[in-house]
Design an enzyme around this catalytic site. Structure first.
Site, PDB file in Angstrom:
ATOM      1  N   GLU A 137      -6.971  -7.475   0.056  1.00  0.00           N
ATOM      2  CA  GLU A 137      -5.572  -7.549   0.501  1.00  0.00           C
ATOM      3  C   GLU A 137      -5.502  -7.373   2.011  1.00  0.00           C
ATOM      4  O   GLU A 137      -5.715  -6.275   2.527  1.00  0.00           O
ATOM      5  CB  GLU A 137      -4.745  -6.462  -0.186  1.00  0.00           C
ATOM      6  CG  GLU A 137      -4.768  -6.512  -1.703  1.00  0.00           C
ATOM      7  CD  GLU A 137      -4.457  -5.146  -2.302  1.00  0.00           C
ATOM      8  OE1 GLU A 137      -3.303  -4.696  -2.194  1.00  0.00           O
ATOM      9  OE2 GLU A 137      -5.375  -4.527  -2.865  1.00  0.00           O
ATOM     10  N   HIS A 173      -1.314  -9.717  -3.687  1.00  0.00           N
ATOM     11  CA  HIS A 173      -2.155  -8.816  -4.486  1.00  0.00           C
ATOM     12  C   HIS A 173      -2.889  -9.572  -5.603  1.00  0.00           C
ATOM     13  O   HIS A 173      -2.891  -9.144  -6.752  1.00  0.00           O
ATOM     14  CB  HIS A 173      -1.285  -7.697  -5.070  1.00  0.00           C
ATOM     15  CG  HIS A 173      -2.020  -6.420  -5.329  1.00  0.00           C
ATOM     16  ND1 HIS A 173      -3.223  -6.372  -5.984  1.00  0.00           N
ATOM     17  CD2 HIS A 173      -1.715  -5.136  -5.020  1.00  0.00           C
ATOM     18  CE1 HIS A 173      -3.619  -5.114  -6.076  1.00  0.00           C
ATOM     19  NE2 HIS A 173      -2.732  -4.345  -5.483  1.00  0.00           N
ATOM     20  N   ALA A 174      -3.501 -10.700  -5.254  1.00  0.00           N
ATOM     21  CA  ALA A 174      -4.258 -11.455  -6.260  1.00  0.00           C
ATOM     22  C   ALA A 174      -5.534 -10.704  -6.640  1.00  0.00           C
ATOM     23  O   ALA A 174      -6.179 -10.090  -5.793  1.00  0.00           O
ATOM     24  CB  ALA A 174      -4.601 -12.842  -5.728  1.00  0.00           C
ATOM     25  N   TYR A 175      -5.857 -10.757  -7.928  1.00  0.00           N
ATOM     26  CA  TYR A 175      -7.094 -10.181  -8.475  1.00  0.00           C
ATOM     27  C   TYR A 175      -8.052 -11.333  -8.767  1.00  0.00           C
ATOM     28  O   TYR A 175      -7.746 -12.196  -9.586  1.00  0.00           O
ATOM     29  CB  TYR A 175      -6.803  -9.446  -9.783  1.00  0.00           C
ATOM     30  CG  TYR A 175      -6.097  -8.119  -9.663  1.00  0.00           C
ATOM     31  CD1 TYR A 175      -6.743  -6.938 -10.043  1.00  0.00           C
ATOM     32  CD2 TYR A 175      -4.788  -8.029  -9.215  1.00  0.00           C
ATOM     33  CE1 TYR A 175      -6.103  -5.709  -9.979  1.00  0.00           C
ATOM     34  CE2 TYR A 175      -4.137  -6.803  -9.135  1.00  0.00           C
ATOM     35  CZ  TYR A 175      -4.801  -5.647  -9.516  1.00  0.00           C
ATOM     36  OH  TYR A 175      -4.154  -4.429  -9.443  1.00  0.00           O
ATOM     37  N   HIS A 195       3.586  -0.050  -2.625  1.00  0.00           N
ATOM     38  CA  HIS A 195       3.931  -1.481  -2.747  1.00  0.00           C
ATOM     39  C   HIS A 195       5.440  -1.738  -2.861  1.00  0.00           C
ATOM     40  O   HIS A 195       5.869  -2.580  -3.659  1.00  0.00           O
ATOM     41  CB  HIS A 195       3.217  -2.094  -3.954  1.00  0.00           C
ATOM     42  CG  HIS A 195       1.729  -2.175  -3.813  1.00  0.00           C
ATOM     43  ND1 HIS A 195       1.083  -2.288  -2.600  1.00  0.00           N
ATOM     44  CD2 HIS A 195       0.743  -2.155  -4.760  1.00  0.00           C
ATOM     45  CE1 HIS A 195      -0.225  -2.351  -2.805  1.00  0.00           C
ATOM     46  NE2 HIS A 195      -0.461  -2.258  -4.093  1.00  0.00           N
ATOM     47  N   GLN A 214      -7.602  -4.256   2.477  1.00  0.00           N
ATOM     48  CA  GLN A 214      -7.837  -3.285   1.405  1.00  0.00           C
ATOM     49  C   GLN A 214      -8.760  -3.937   0.382  1.00  0.00           C
ATOM     50  O   GLN A 214      -8.432  -4.969  -0.196  1.00  0.00           O
ATOM     51  CB  GLN A 214      -6.507  -2.891   0.734  1.00  0.00           C
ATOM     52  CG  GLN A 214      -6.625  -1.778  -0.291  1.00  0.00           C
ATOM     53  CD  GLN A 214      -6.533  -0.384   0.308  1.00  0.00           C
ATOM     54  OE1 GLN A 214      -6.323  -0.236   1.510  1.00  0.00           O
ATOM     55  NE2 GLN A 214      -6.661   0.645  -0.513  1.00  0.00           N
ATOM     56  N   ASN A 222       0.827  -1.194   0.000  1.00  0.00           N
ATOM     57  CA  ASN A 222       0.000   0.000   0.000  1.00  0.00           C
ATOM     58  C   ASN A 222       0.875   1.263   0.000  1.00  0.00           C
ATOM     59  O   ASN A 222       2.038   1.211  -0.384  1.00  0.00           O
ATOM     60  CB  ASN A 222      -1.000  -0.013   1.164  1.00  0.00           C
ATOM     61  CG  ASN A 222      -2.333   0.595   0.775  1.00  0.00           C
ATOM     62  OD1 ASN A 222      -2.385   1.707   0.258  1.00  0.00           O
ATOM     63  ND2 ASN A 222      -3.404  -0.118   1.011  1.00  0.00           N
ATOM     64  N   ASP A 250     -11.322   1.444  -3.220  1.00  0.00           N
ATOM     65  CA  ASP A 250      -9.879   1.250  -3.037  1.00  0.00           C
ATOM     66  C   ASP A 250      -9.555   1.767  -1.643  1.00  0.00           C
ATOM     67  O   ASP A 250      -8.894   2.783  -1.469  1.00  0.00           O
ATOM     68  CB  ASP A 250      -9.072   2.002  -4.108  1.00  0.00           C
ATOM     69  CG  ASP A 250      -7.598   1.604  -4.119  1.00  0.00           C
ATOM     70  OD1 ASP A 250      -7.215   0.732  -3.314  1.00  0.00           O
ATOM     71  OD2 ASP A 250      -6.824   2.177  -4.908  1.00  0.00           O
TER      72      ASP A 250
END
Length: 344
Positions: free
Chosen positions: A309, A178-180, A109, A281, A83, A245
């Site tokens: 996250e 940080h997987a989407y 990050h 997050q 972050n 976000d």
């Protein structure tokens, strides 16, 4: 039983430091996950839907080349500090440290070459893989030699990610993955028909550069009240939101807590997030714009994935009333996040 396989995924070009990137495949009856030694990246994560079929639910690329180009941290472990840090600046033991600014006026990050862009040393475990690296004193402007271990294990329907670190000097640290996700399957158009809930009574309002203002605001009566499941598309529409976000503030417990749940009713795929971290997050892929083509050459459009996250609160190193972000020599940073997949 969990099956663990390793294979070569590709070669980093010499001009970018060189080295072989390996892929580790962890497979149970319910979950199959592929993790790279580059950035500890979750490159694929397959779970079952109502039909019993496995489907990949994380965004990413088919080849190493995709991950070596600029991308929004797909599947990677980010650090030393996940972050944002305001103005890329913090003071430890009376000394000011200046980081690289890679997100407008802020550092994001880990900076220019964070943990997501480096090769880690793997060790295969009976049910997973442990990655290690030494982040040297001064790397990206951070103080202290930092030893870091990231361990992925699969057990039944659960993927556990454990983060450990030890330092030679006082340093800020905040590690996350940080997987989407898109539970309809990666490459699906959007996440509007997902149901999301987050177990948080408060959240952090941010300024126009996404830095928390310092206020810890109640979610009650606001668009941030996700304590009961909401259908994402309808919720964004109702509150005229461009997306989320934001950091949601979790119970300050070092024990495992259920903190969030995502569900895709058409396929019945569901994911629970459990963690020991004080924040999460929630990000709805607002900056994806279709310019990046992922697996199967599918363009990743705005709101085509979400991130949950688990982490410390953003800019905590500069906000004394936020949870402590500093690791001292002789102490150990140790956090775990569990992702539990189901059909519900």
């Amino acid at each position: 039983m969990t099956e663990v396989k390793r294979e070569v995924f590709g070669q980093v070009p010499q001009e970018e430091g060189g080295g072989v990137v390996e892929k580790f495949i962890l497979k149970s009856d319910s979950v199959k996950v592929e993790i790279l030694s580059l950035g500890c990246i979750i490159a694929a994560l397959e779970t079952k839907g109502r039909d019993g079929e496995f489907l990949d639910v994380v965004l990413g690329f088919d080849t190493l080349e995709g991950y070596l180009r600029k991308h929004p941290f797909f599947g990677a472990v980010v650090g030393r500090v996940a972050n944002r840090i305001a103005k890329g600046r913090f003071t430890v033991d009376g000394k000011e440290h200046q980081l690289f600014l890679n997100d407008g006026p802020n550092s994001l990050h880990g900076g220019a070459r964070g943990f997501d862009k480096v090769l880690w040393s793997p060790q295969v475990l009976p049910n997973g893989v442990c990655f290690f690296r030494l982040s040297p004193d001064g790397e990206e402007g951070y103080p202290g030699d930092l030893k870091v271990w990231v361990t992925y294990t699969v057990s039944g329907r659960e993927l556990a990610i454990n983060y450990r670190a030890q330092t030679s000097k006082t340093t800020p640290i905040n590690l996350t993955n940080h997987a989407y996700f898109n539970l309809a399957g990666q490459g699906s158009r959007d996440i509007y028909n997902h149901e999301i809930s987050i177990e948080a009574d408060s959240y952090l309002p941010v300024d126009d550069t996404k830095i928390p203002t310092g206020e810890v605001a109640a979610v009650q009566g606001t668009s941030f009240d996700l304590r009961q499941p909401v259908e994402l598309g309808k919720h964004l529409q109702k509150f005229r939101l461009d997306g989320f976000d934001h950091n949601f503030c979790l119970q300050q417990a070092q024990a495992r807590c259920l903190v969030a749940r995502a569900r895709h009713p058409p396929t019945s795929r569901a994911m629970e997030v459990h963690t020991t971290q004080p924040g999460i997050q929630f990000y709805t892929g607002n900056n994806l714009d279709g310019s990046l083509k992922g697996k199967g050459a599918v363009p990743y459009a705005k709101h085509s994935a979400f991130c949950l996250e688990t982490q410390n609160w953003p800019d905590a190193v500069n906000k004394p009333h936020f949870p402590n972000a500093l690791l001292q020599p002789g102490e150990e940073y140790n956090h775990t996040t569990w992702l539990v997949f189901d059909t519900a």
